[in-house]
Design an enzyme around this catalytic site. Sequence first.
Site, PDB file in Angstrom:
ATOM      1  N   SER A 157       8.438   6.120   2.169  1.00  0.00           N
ATOM      2  CA  SER A 157       8.138   5.774   3.558  1.00  0.00           C
ATOM      3  C   SER A 157       6.942   4.837   3.544  1.00  0.00           C
ATOM      4  O   SER A 157       5.901   5.162   2.959  1.00  0.00           O
ATOM      5  CB  SER A 157       7.818   7.035   4.369  1.00  0.00           C
ATOM      6  OG  SER A 157       7.520   6.707   5.710  1.00  0.00           O
ATOM      7  N   GLU A 158       7.094   3.659   4.177  1.00  0.00           N
ATOM      8  CA  GLU A 158       6.078   2.625   3.995  1.00  0.00           C
ATOM      9  C   GLU A 158       4.712   2.976   4.572  1.00  0.00           C
ATOM     10  O   GLU A 158       3.724   2.302   4.284  1.00  0.00           O
ATOM     11  CB  GLU A 158       6.561   1.271   4.537  1.00  0.00           C
ATOM     12  CG  GLU A 158       6.820   1.216   6.013  1.00  0.00           C
ATOM     13  CD  GLU A 158       8.290   1.403   6.350  1.00  0.00           C
ATOM     14  OE1 GLU A 158       8.741   0.831   7.358  1.00  0.00           O
ATOM     15  OE2 GLU A 158       8.991   2.143   5.616  1.00  0.00           O
ATOM     16  N   ASN A 159       4.644   4.033   5.390  1.00  0.00           N
ATOM     17  CA  ASN A 159       3.327   4.423   5.885  1.00  0.00           C
ATOM     18  C   ASN A 159       2.533   5.229   4.856  1.00  0.00           C
ATOM     19  O   ASN A 159       1.392   5.595   5.099  1.00  0.00           O
ATOM     20  CB  ASN A 159       3.439   5.198   7.204  1.00  0.00           C
ATOM     21  CG  ASN A 159       4.179   6.515   7.044  1.00  0.00           C
ATOM     22  OD1 ASN A 159       5.085   6.631   6.236  1.00  0.00           O
ATOM     23  ND2 ASN A 159       3.808   7.505   7.835  1.00  0.00           N
TER      24      ASN A 159
END
Length: 219
Positions: free
Chosen positions: A48-50
């Site tokens: 997840s890019e966060n």
Amino acid sequence: MDKNEIKAFIAKRVAKELKDGDVVNLGIGIPSLVPNYLPEGVHVILQSENGILGTAPVTDETRDAIHVVDAGGNPAGAAPGACYIDSATSFALIRGGHVDATILGGLEVDEEMSLSNWLIPGKRMPGMGGAMDLLVGAKTVIVAMEHTAKGKPKILKKCNLPYTAVRCVHKIITEMGVMVASPDGLVLTEYNPEFTIEEIQAATDANLIIAPNIIPMVD
């Protein structure tokens, strides 16, 4: 097919594209369903890019105890061995080519395999998120979406909506078929037997090249 059947059908076919050990980033909507249909023996690492490497589904037992969200703002769990990283490190993984596949939804894709998936002028949208980076950084880009929107083609000769990135998509998977990029154009390599080739082309604005060895999507 009703709406839910279409989404499950697409997600199940997309899941066949993934290999054991792949690092995979999933967009919202249909892509988020893909882990439910992974073939036996295939385990992937969801990014997840966060800042989560190794996300996992949230269960009824853990939902109230979760204080972490994924890039879409939804509660996220962590698989054994997962780690939390800062945003800069997360995007370094993406931009450095360490994500094996990204699976994203699409508003429009064109025959040059350019994607528009983040903005409809005049409408409130959630924003681009990490899509632009994923489209140019992931090793494989798969667009998982319904073939049409209210009967209008979503696979066009040229996108009308603002681009997210150009010439970036490797494969499009819809409820009608599987289309791959080639130097000559968009090639239909698999078709859903519920539709004829003529019906698939009629629902597609882009010109389709029919693969000589085209096969059914279903097992």
